[in-house]
Design a protein around this motif. Sequence first.
Motif, mmCIF file in Angstrom:
data_model
loop_
_atom_site.group_PDB
_atom_site.id
_atom_site.type_symbol
_atom_site.label_atom_id
_atom_site.label_comp_id
_atom_site.label_asym_id
_atom_site.label_seq_id
_atom_site.Cartn_x
_atom_site.Cartn_y
_atom_site.Cartn_z
ATOM 1 N N GLU A 208 41.050 0.725 -44.061
ATOM 2 C CA GLU A 208 42.373 1.322 -43.870
ATOM 3 C C GLU A 208 43.040 0.829 -42.596
ATOM 4 N N LYS A 209 42.255 0.623 -41.546
ATOM 5 C CA LYS A 209 42.803 0.153 -40.268
ATOM 6 C C LYS A 209 42.435 -1.314 -40.096
ATOM 7 N N VAL A 210 43.445 -2.156 -39.928
ATOM 8 C CA VAL A 210 43.261 -3.611 -39.858
ATOM 9 C C VAL A 210 43.916 -4.124 -38.581
ATOM 10 N N MET A 211 43.293 -5.134 -37.960
ATOM 11 C CA MET A 211 43.858 -5.781 -36.780
ATOM 12 C C MET A 211 44.465 -7.124 -37.209
ATOM 13 N N VAL A 212 45.717 -7.368 -36.814
ATOM 14 C CA VAL A 212 46.412 -8.610 -37.174
ATOM 15 C C VAL A 212 46.653 -9.406 -35.897
ATOM 16 N N HIS A 213 46.164 -10.644 -35.871
ATOM 17 C CA HIS A 213 46.325 -11.535 -34.728
ATOM 18 C C HIS A 213 47.404 -12.556 -35.073
ATOM 19 N N ASN B 215 39.041 -7.072 -39.719
ATOM 20 C CA ASN B 215 38.692 -5.668 -39.592
ATOM 21 C C ASN B 215 38.469 -5.371 -38.118
ATOM 22 N N MET B 216 38.091 -4.156 -37.788
ATOM 23 C CA MET B 216 37.977 -3.777 -36.382
ATOM 24 C C MET B 216 36.799 -4.468 -35.681
ATOM 25 N N ASN B 217 35.850 -5.006 -36.430
ATOM 26 C CA ASN B 217 34.731 -5.751 -35.848
ATOM 27 C C ASN B 217 35.088 -7.209 -35.583
ATOM 28 N N GLY B 218 36.199 -7.693 -36.129
ATOM 29 C CA GLY B 218 36.614 -9.069 -35.931
ATOM 30 C C GLY B 218 36.289 -9.979 -37.096
ATOM 31 N N SER C 263 46.362 0.641 -44.666
ATOM 32 C CA SER C 263 47.500 1.524 -44.413
ATOM 33 C C SER C 263 47.972 1.485 -42.967
ATOM 34 N N GLU C 264 47.112 1.066 -42.026
ATOM 35 C CA GLU C 264 47.475 1.017 -40.619
ATOM 36 C C GLU C 264 47.064 -0.323 -40.041
ATOM 37 N N ILE C 265 47.933 -0.902 -39.179
ATOM 38 C CA ILE C 265 47.595 -2.174 -38.558
ATOM 39 C C ILE C 265 47.835 -2.111 -37.057
ATOM 40 N N ILE C 266 47.041 -2.871 -36.338
ATOM 41 C CA ILE C 266 47.195 -3.086 -34.906
ATOM 42 C C ILE C 266 47.531 -4.563 -34.743
ATOM 43 N N ILE C 267 48.610 -4.868 -34.013
ATOM 44 C CA ILE C 267 49.071 -6.248 -33.875
ATOM 45 C C ILE C 267 48.753 -6.751 -32.473
ATOM 46 N N ASN D 175 57.170 -14.432 -31.723
ATOM 47 C CA ASN D 175 56.385 -13.391 -32.376
ATOM 48 C C ASN D 175 57.229 -12.321 -33.040
ATOM 49 N N SER D 176 58.466 -12.148 -32.613
ATOM 50 C CA SER D 176 59.275 -11.048 -33.127
ATOM 51 C C SER D 176 59.546 -11.198 -34.623
ATOM 52 N N ALA D 177 59.737 -12.414 -35.104
ATOM 53 C CA ALA D 177 59.975 -12.625 -36.533
ATOM 54 C C ALA D 177 58.735 -12.288 -37.343
ATOM 55 N N ALA D 178 57.561 -12.603 -36.814
ATOM 56 C CA ALA D 178 56.320 -12.287 -37.521
ATOM 57 C C ALA D 178 56.095 -10.780 -37.579
ATOM 58 N N VAL D 179 56.459 -10.075 -36.515
ATOM 59 C CA VAL D 179 56.317 -8.612 -36.520
ATOM 60 C C VAL D 179 57.271 -8.002 -37.535
ATOM 61 N N LYS D 180 58.476 -8.544 -37.655
ATOM 62 C CA LYS D 180 59.421 -8.059 -38.664
ATOM 63 C C LYS D 180 58.888 -8.295 -40.069
ATOM 64 N N GLY D 181 58.183 -9.395 -40.273
ATOM 65 C CA GLY D 181 57.591 -9.670 -41.581
ATOM 66 C C GLY D 181 56.449 -8.728 -41.910
ATOM 67 N N LEU D 182 55.737 -8.230 -40.881
ATOM 68 C CA LEU D 182 54.631 -7.295 -41.111
ATOM 69 C C LEU D 182 55.113 -5.864 -41.312
ATOM 70 N N ASN D 183 56.361 -5.576 -40.970
ATOM 71 C CA ASN D 183 56.899 -4.229 -41.086
ATOM 72 C C ASN D 183 57.287 -3.971 -42.542
ATOM 73 N N VAL D 184 56.337 -3.480 -43.341
ATOM 74 C CA VAL D 184 56.513 -3.275 -44.769
ATOM 75 C C VAL D 184 56.302 -1.796 -45.071
ATOM 76 N N ASP D 185 56.990 -1.279 -46.095
ATOM 77 C CA ASP D 185 56.757 0.101 -46.514
ATOM 78 C C ASP D 185 55.307 0.268 -46.948
ATOM 79 N N GLY D 186 54.672 1.336 -46.499
ATOM 80 C CA GLY D 186 53.292 1.599 -46.870
ATOM 81 C C GLY D 186 52.298 1.164 -45.814
ATOM 82 N N ILE D 187 52.714 0.345 -44.850
ATOM 83 C CA ILE D 187 51.826 -0.072 -43.767
ATOM 84 C C ILE D 187 52.429 0.414 -42.455
ATOM 85 N N LYS D 188 51.645 1.176 -41.705
ATOM 86 C CA LYS D 188 52.101 1.746 -40.443
ATOM 87 C C LYS D 188 51.589 0.880 -39.297
#
Length: 133
Positions: free
Chosen positions: A24-29, A43-46, A86-90, A97-110
Amino acid sequence: MVESKSRSSSSGRSKSSKHNRCPEKVMVHIKTTSNNCIITATNMNGDKIYSSSGRVTQKNSRKSTTGAAKEAAEAVADYLKKHGASEIIIKMKGGHNSAAVKGLNVDGIKILIIKELTPVAHGGVKLRKQRRI
């Protein structure tokens, strides 16, 4: 005759459904350079879940543009949404980077946290010595 039974994992699910699920919680690099934009979901372990780059939709010098970064981020977001995240940490490093963050901002993902990891110079290099006349 002996009937063959289909094997499944110890939890009762087949192996293929186990690997297709995301936590549910994913890290996006997000790493942007002057030549490309690479977006990796872990995932949170890398451990890597999915990755995408500007090369997915663009070629040559266009893969470093903000549009290519946004399209790569949308591909990662669609994959994560489809597989149950459902949740991401960027975490971001680099320039556009701002355009990539806008692309990750999707309904259903917080988006929980956005961290900027770009190194900043604190004083710069030493100046040249003064010229004597």
